[in-house]
Design a protein around this motif. Structure first.
Motif, mmCIF file in Angstrom:
data_model
loop_
_atom_site.group_PDB
_atom_site.id
_atom_site.type_symbol
_atom_site.label_atom_id
_atom_site.label_comp_id
_atom_site.label_asym_id
_atom_site.label_seq_id
_atom_site.Cartn_x
_atom_site.Cartn_y
_atom_site.Cartn_z
ATOM 1 N N HIS A 176 -9.164 -111.955 100.338
ATOM 2 C CA HIS A 176 -7.988 -111.212 99.883
ATOM 3 C C HIS A 176 -8.300 -110.962 98.390
ATOM 4 O O HIS A 176 -8.144 -110.047 97.777
ATOM 5 C CB HIS A 176 -6.927 -111.771 100.443
ATOM 6 C CG HIS A 176 -5.913 -110.653 99.490
ATOM 7 N ND1 HIS A 176 -5.901 -109.680 100.640
ATOM 8 C CD2 HIS A 176 -5.164 -111.135 99.033
ATOM 9 C CE1 HIS A 176 -4.712 -108.682 99.388
ATOM 10 N NE2 HIS A 176 -4.383 -110.183 98.538
ATOM 11 N N GLU A 177 -8.538 -112.355 97.359
ATOM 12 C CA GLU A 177 -8.799 -112.429 96.111
ATOM 13 C C GLU A 177 -9.970 -111.376 95.817
ATOM 14 O O GLU A 177 -9.628 -110.851 94.359
ATOM 15 C CB GLU A 177 -9.026 -113.979 95.562
ATOM 16 C CG GLU A 177 -8.622 -114.216 94.036
ATOM 17 C CD GLU A 177 -9.590 -115.849 94.228
ATOM 18 O OE1 GLU A 177 -10.070 -115.918 93.183
ATOM 19 O OE2 GLU A 177 -8.532 -116.536 94.667
ATOM 20 N N SER A 201 -11.701 -109.068 96.940
ATOM 21 C CA SER A 201 -11.864 -107.995 97.869
ATOM 22 C C SER A 201 -10.452 -106.897 96.406
ATOM 23 O O SER A 201 -11.361 -105.801 96.082
ATOM 24 C CB SER A 201 -11.461 -107.785 98.702
ATOM 25 O OG SER A 201 -11.639 -107.841 99.618
ATOM 26 N N SER A 202 -9.574 -107.767 96.320
ATOM 27 C CA SER A 202 -8.176 -107.002 95.479
ATOM 28 C C SER A 202 -8.894 -106.988 94.107
ATOM 29 O O SER A 202 -8.616 -106.255 92.359
ATOM 30 C CB SER A 202 -7.457 -107.953 95.168
ATOM 31 O OG SER A 202 -7.782 -109.162 94.658
ATOM 32 N N ASN A 203 -10.017 -107.866 93.723
ATOM 33 C CA ASN A 203 -10.532 -107.514 92.042
ATOM 34 C C ASN A 203 -12.059 -106.024 92.199
ATOM 35 O O ASN A 203 -12.576 -105.884 91.194
ATOM 36 C CB ASN A 203 -11.189 -109.202 92.219
ATOM 37 C CG ASN A 203 -10.039 -109.855 91.660
ATOM 38 O OD1 ASN A 203 -9.537 -109.994 91.281
ATOM 39 N ND2 ASN A 203 -11.021 -111.354 92.006
#
Length: 198
Positions: A192-193, A195-197
């Motif tokens: 998640h971390e 992918s959000s970056n």
């Protein structure tokens, strides 16, 4: 006397006609055998024409060599077919995972996806990322090792613009349920971390 000659002449003519209509059994077997040999030669020739030849000599190989070559070629084709079936099966499995994870064809950067199979004492982690995001593999291995999982096997392959990473690891018996859930949670957070970056 002329009647006897006539009778003998008719008898000889009948014998000749009988020979023409019904050839002797010896002649019949010879003809049948000759036809059989011609047919076999034609079939061998057809078989030989289907086999790729690796020899460059002008001599025609012996029939036994041609048959051996045909047998070896057929065996090779069977092995290749089995390999292709296995490859197709694995690709179909990956396709199924893609469908389950709702992977569409994204334009530009590929978001990283993760699927975790917790099998008790073992865990299989499948990471799917774009060609631009190879750091996820390294970070996932680090998370697994930090949590005490033993990485047994790790592999990857590239298809189109996606990289499929598969990580097989062992979890110690004393902490099965807790450890598996904790590892799964950390890996999902990591993905998640990342992918959000993007």
């Amino acid at each position: 006397m002329s009647g006897e000659k006539l009778f003998v002449g008719v008898e000889e003519t009948m014998e000749e006609d009988k020979k023409k209509c019904h050839p002797s059994p010896k002649m019949d077997r010879k003809t049948v055998e000759k036809r059989r040999r011609i047919q076999m030669k034609t079939l061998y020739s057809k078989l030989n024409s289907l086999i790729p030849h690796h020899h460059h000599s002008r001599d025609v190989p012996m029939l036994s060599d041609q048959l051996d070559e045909a047998i070896n070629h057929i065996k090779t084709l069977q092995e290749d077919l089995e390999k292709m079936k296995e490859r197709r099966k694995s690709l179909m499995g990956m396709d199924e995972i893609n469908k389950r994870m709702n992977m569409g064809t994204a334009i530009g950067l590929q978001p990283t996806r993760i699927e975790i199979q917790d099998l008790g004492s073992t865990m299989v982690v499948l990471l799917i990322s774009g060609l631009d995001n190879q750091l996820i593999f390294y970070k996932s291995i680090c998370v697994l090792e930090e949590e005490g999982a033993e990485v047994v096997n790790a592999s990857f392959y590239i298809m189109d613009d996606k990289v499929f990473h598969t990580i097989h690891c062992k979890i110690s018996d004393c902490e099965l349920g807790y450890k598996g859930a904790k590892i799964s949670g950390r890996l999902h957070e990591l993905v998640h971390e990342i992918s959000s970056n993007l």
